[in-house]
Motif scaffolding. Structure first.
Motif, PDB file in Angstrom:
ATOM      1  N   GLN A  18       0.934  -1.177   0.056  1.00  0.00           N
ATOM      2  CA  GLN A  18       0.114   0.230   0.182  1.00  0.00           C
ATOM      3  C   GLN A  18       0.740   1.262   0.056  1.00  0.00           C
ATOM      4  OE1 GLN A  18      -1.982   0.982   3.609  1.00  0.00           O
ATOM      5  NE2 GLN A  18      -3.767   1.991   2.339  1.00  0.00           N
ATOM      6  N   ASN A  19       0.920   1.986  -1.030  1.00  0.00           N
ATOM      7  CA  ASN A  19       1.852   3.207  -1.183  1.00  0.00           C
ATOM      8  C   ASN A  19       1.139   4.394  -0.710  1.00  0.00           C
ATOM      9  OD1 ASN A  19       3.968   1.590  -2.622  1.00  0.00           O
ATOM     10  ND2 ASN A  19       2.694   1.279  -4.244  1.00  0.00           N
ATOM     11  N   TYR A  20       2.107   5.241  -0.332  1.00  0.00           N
ATOM     12  CA  TYR A  20       1.523   6.518   0.183  1.00  0.00           C
ATOM     13  C   TYR A  20       2.929   7.296   0.360  1.00  0.00           C
ATOM     14  CZ  TYR A  20       3.253   4.564   4.555  1.00  0.00           C
ATOM     15  OH  TYR A  20       3.927   4.017   5.580  1.00  0.00           O
ATOM     16  N   ASN A  21       2.437   8.843   0.291  1.00  0.00           N
ATOM     17  CA  ASN A  21       3.680   9.734   0.393  1.00  0.00           C
ATOM     18  C   ASN A  21       3.970  10.339   1.777  1.00  0.00           C
ATOM     19  OD1 ASN A  21       4.531   9.288  -2.413  1.00  0.00           O
ATOM     20  ND2 ASN A  21       2.992  10.855  -3.040  1.00  0.00           N
ATOM     21  N   LEU A  67       2.826  13.171   6.945  1.00  0.00           N
ATOM     22  CA  LEU A  67       2.042  12.645   5.829  1.00  0.00           C
ATOM     23  C   LEU A  67       1.945  13.757   4.734  1.00  0.00           C
ATOM     24  CD1 LEU A  67      -1.063  10.214   7.026  1.00  0.00           C
ATOM     25  CD2 LEU A  67       1.101   9.719   5.548  1.00  0.00           C
ATOM     26  N   ALA A 111      -0.345  13.916   2.584  1.00  0.00           N
ATOM     27  CA  ALA A 111      -1.754  14.323   2.454  1.00  0.00           C
ATOM     28  C   ALA A 111      -2.301  15.111   3.647  1.00  0.00           C
ATOM     29  CB  ALA A 111      -2.662  12.672   2.462  1.00  0.00           C
ATOM     30  N   ARG A 140       5.646   2.999   2.317  1.00  0.00           N
ATOM     31  CA  ARG A 140       4.624   1.607   2.142  1.00  0.00           C
ATOM     32  C   ARG A 140       4.304   0.860   2.972  1.00  0.00           C
ATOM     33  NH1 ARG A 140       8.268  -1.624  -2.132  1.00  0.00           N
ATOM     34  NH2 ARG A 140      10.295  -2.253  -0.687  1.00  0.00           N
ATOM     35  N   ASN A 141       3.312   0.501   3.256  1.00  0.00           N
ATOM     36  CA  ASN A 141       2.866  -0.805   4.188  1.00  0.00           C
ATOM     37  C   ASN A 141       2.860  -1.919   3.573  1.00  0.00           C
ATOM     38  OD1 ASN A 141       2.308   1.221   6.429  1.00  0.00           O
ATOM     39  ND2 ASN A 141       0.307   1.449   5.586  1.00  0.00           N
ATOM     40  N   ALA A 170      -1.807   6.614   7.218  1.00  0.00           N
ATOM     41  CA  ALA A 170      -2.023   6.624   5.920  1.00  0.00           C
ATOM     42  C   ALA A 170      -3.143   5.689   5.515  1.00  0.00           C
ATOM     43  CB  ALA A 170      -0.716   6.272   5.182  1.00  0.00           C
ATOM     44  N   GLU A 186      -6.326   7.081   6.269  1.00  0.00           N
ATOM     45  CA  GLU A 186      -6.733   8.278   5.283  1.00  0.00           C
ATOM     46  C   GLU A 186      -7.219   7.772   4.114  1.00  0.00           C
ATOM     47  OE1 GLU A 186      -6.411  11.857   5.492  1.00  0.00           O
ATOM     48  OE2 GLU A 186      -6.163  11.567   7.509  1.00  0.00           O
ATOM     49  N   GLN A 187      -6.677   6.666   3.583  1.00  0.00           N
ATOM     50  CA  GLN A 187      -6.916   5.872   2.260  1.00  0.00           C
ATOM     51  C   GLN A 187      -7.088   4.320   2.665  1.00  0.00           C
ATOM     52  OE1 GLN A 187      -4.021   7.444  -0.389  1.00  0.00           O
ATOM     53  NE2 GLN A 187      -5.616   8.390  -1.764  1.00  0.00           N
TER      54      GLN A 187
END
Length: 552
Positions: A84-87, A238, A240, A305-306, A391, A394-395
């Motif tokens: 699970q990608n995030y920034n 985050l 976001a 990423r998770n 994260a 959030e998503q």
């Protein structure tokens, strides 16, 4: 290699007692020998402490992914991925003497001009921009509608908000703001967002001087916040979250805040004391001075990423609901030859997660699935502020309302030991020996999710750990210092499992040879059993703070 044959042999030997106790299938496949083998790999010197945004951190994520894949678990992230990608985001100040400045114009027209570091500095999540406006004092700057509390009821639109750090009732165990636990609504980012949504054009934070006098050397604090050379461990947030902030946000010294308040004929200490209210502070316009602030903060994106994998449920009605079993795999890296291995924090939870996931994989291979789906989540960047778990909230991969429960493991490999004179790391915790906690496990959020607590107590009947319930309302903040916290804040039933802090916590001495593997086996088996019970129960746990279900 999967432990299929060994696990079947164990089950055959003790099959009758397990059936009577409704033991989760393959519970005995969780073995201390396997926990030890994995932990000596994950917490090896070669992994160099698994710090966020390092090759070793990415290698650990790849290792977890490969294990999930080899087990035959389903990828849970978009595009048939285990990641699970995030920034994340880091920040630097834009160069130039005019990039970050604050000016105060007095009633007589005189102007006081301050550069960054001179009684003010921007927050890392601040937007870049320029604002000139009158100032309004808004107490603690908190908006918490569920508590009936709002410091932005009126009078801040088009104004620069001056707000206190922290929260009302900070040292009051009965405070509605989570008692002695620092509340989420008091974090600066959330305060700034609340001010922005109320129409403020900028936010200035100042120490709540009636409880915290503020730094004796504000310029030194500013240099620490924005060091000339990048620190070994960067400050992340985050992306976001930062993207939501569109106004300048800065910290100012108590002396500067006192001058702004004094120009309106008020006293900062008196205003701070008057902000200790049950429902919020009525914003107070500070006549006599206008503030101009210019912030220039450069944001830098850092991919993160998770690792997530799924066993799908078998019940057509319940399979859309998820039970999450989780642990974070990052730690604090290395400083030259000094390696912060993070064996207990949180290699222990990570390898327990792998063992629990494998027990489910073995069960699925035998043709048995839980009624609800079970997600195995290895969170990243917990040490940087629970950012992987935040994260996810959030998503989320499914609506948060579809998550029946979260069981999070963090530091389950040692005995809690709080030394005399241990310092700030152990603030709020009673002095205690490791021997006194030889069989103890702390339940985090036990009071917030009584249905999960009851499930843990039932499952523990066959395991025999000493379950301790002591830190839900404690100034140590332990309940909000791991990945159950973001879920609790979003109304998802969640519990944390932690054996407790010890002198090796966050030091180079947190090594795999010091882990109590027999005890960790018991804890992993307990969490596996609880997850299985919750995944198969007719009713799901009630949300945090709700009354417990009457159904067993």
């Amino acid at each position: 290699m999967l432990k299929h044959l060994t696990a079947l042999a164990c089950a055959a030997i003790v099959g009758a007692p397990l059936a009577a106790q409704q033991r989760a299938p393959q519970n005995e496949s969780i073995r201390q020998e396997d926990l030890r083998a994995d932990l000596f790999f994950i917490a090896a010197d070669s992994m160099r402490g698994r710090l966020t945004d390092t090759e070793e951190n990415r290698a650990t994520a790849d290792f977890i992914r490969s294990r999930f894949e080899r087990m035959g678990l389903k990828p849970a992230a978009p595009n048939n991925s285990y990641f699970q990608n995030y920034n994340l985001m880091t920040a630097t100040l834009a160069p130039g003497e005019t990039a970050n400045v604050l000016e105060v114009t007095a009633a007589d027209g005189s102007v006081r001009r301050l550069r960054e570091g001179q009684e003010f500095y921007p927050h890392r999540f601040s937007a870049s921009g320029a604002v000139t406006a009158p100032v309004v004092f808004a107490g603690f700057g908190i908006s918490a509608p569920p508590l009936g509390y709002d410091d932005y009821r009126a009078g801040v639109k088009g104004r620069i908000v001056l707000a206190l750090d922290h929260e009302p009732g900070e040292r009051d165990p009965t405070s509605p703001f989570d008692g002695l636990v620092t509340s989420e609504s008091s974090t600066p980012w959330r305060k700034a967002l609340a001010a922005q949504e109320a129409g403020a054009t900028a936010v200035l934070f100042v120490s709540d001087v009636h409880k915290h006098p503020g730094p004796a050397n504000f310029e030194g604090t500013a240099r620490t916040y924005w060091p000339e050379q990048p620190p070994r461990i960067l400050a992340y947030t985050l992306a976001a979250w930062a993207d939501h902030i569109r106004i300048p946000v800065a910290q100012i010294s108590p002396a500067l805040a006192a001058s702004l308040v004094g120009a309106a004929g008020k006293n900062l200490d008196d205003l701070a004391k008057g902000s200790e209210t049950a429902r919020g502070f009525a914003p107070l316009a500070l006549a006599g001075a206008r503030v101009s602030i210019h912030t220039a903060v450069d944001r830098h994106i850092v991919p993160d990423r998770n690792v997530v994998a799924l066993v799908e449920g078998s019940d057509p009605r319940l399979k859309s609901e998820w039970v999450i079993v989780s642990a974070h795999f990052d730690h604090n890296g290395a400083d030259g030859a000094q390696i912060f291995n993070g064996a207990d924090d949180n290699g222990s939870g990570t390898v327990a997660l792998l063992e629990i996931a494998e027990a489910y994989a073995l069960t699925a291979r035998d043709g048995t699935h839980p009624r609800r789906s079970v997600l195995f989540a290895a969170w990243n960047s917990e040490e940087r502020g629970l950012l992987g778990a935040w994260a996810f909230t959030e998503q989320p991969l499914v609506p948060l309302s579809s998550i029946a429960a979260v069981l999070n493991m963090d530091m389950i490999g040692r005995n809690e030991e709080i030394p005399i004179g241990g310092g700030a790391r152990f603030a709020g915790l009673d002095v205690q020996t490791a021997e006194s906690n030889s069989n103890a496990l702390n339940l985090m959020a036990f009071s917030k999710v009584p249905d999960i607590t009851a499930a843990v107590e039932r499952a523990n009947g066959a395991i025999g750990l000493e379950l301790k319930k002591r830190y839900d309302n404690n100034s140590s903040n332990l309940v909000r210092r791991s990945d159950q916290w973001p879920f609790l804040q979003r109304g998802v039933p969640a519990m944390g499992f932690i054996t407790g802090l010890h002198p090796d916590y966050h030091t180079q001495y947190d090594r795999p040879e010091k882990i109590n593997y027999a005890k960790m086996e018991k804890i992993a088996r307990l969490v596996h059993q609880v997850s299985w019970d919750l995944a198969n129960a007719d009713a799901r746990p009630k949300a945090p703070g709700a009354k417990p279900s009457t159904q067993n």
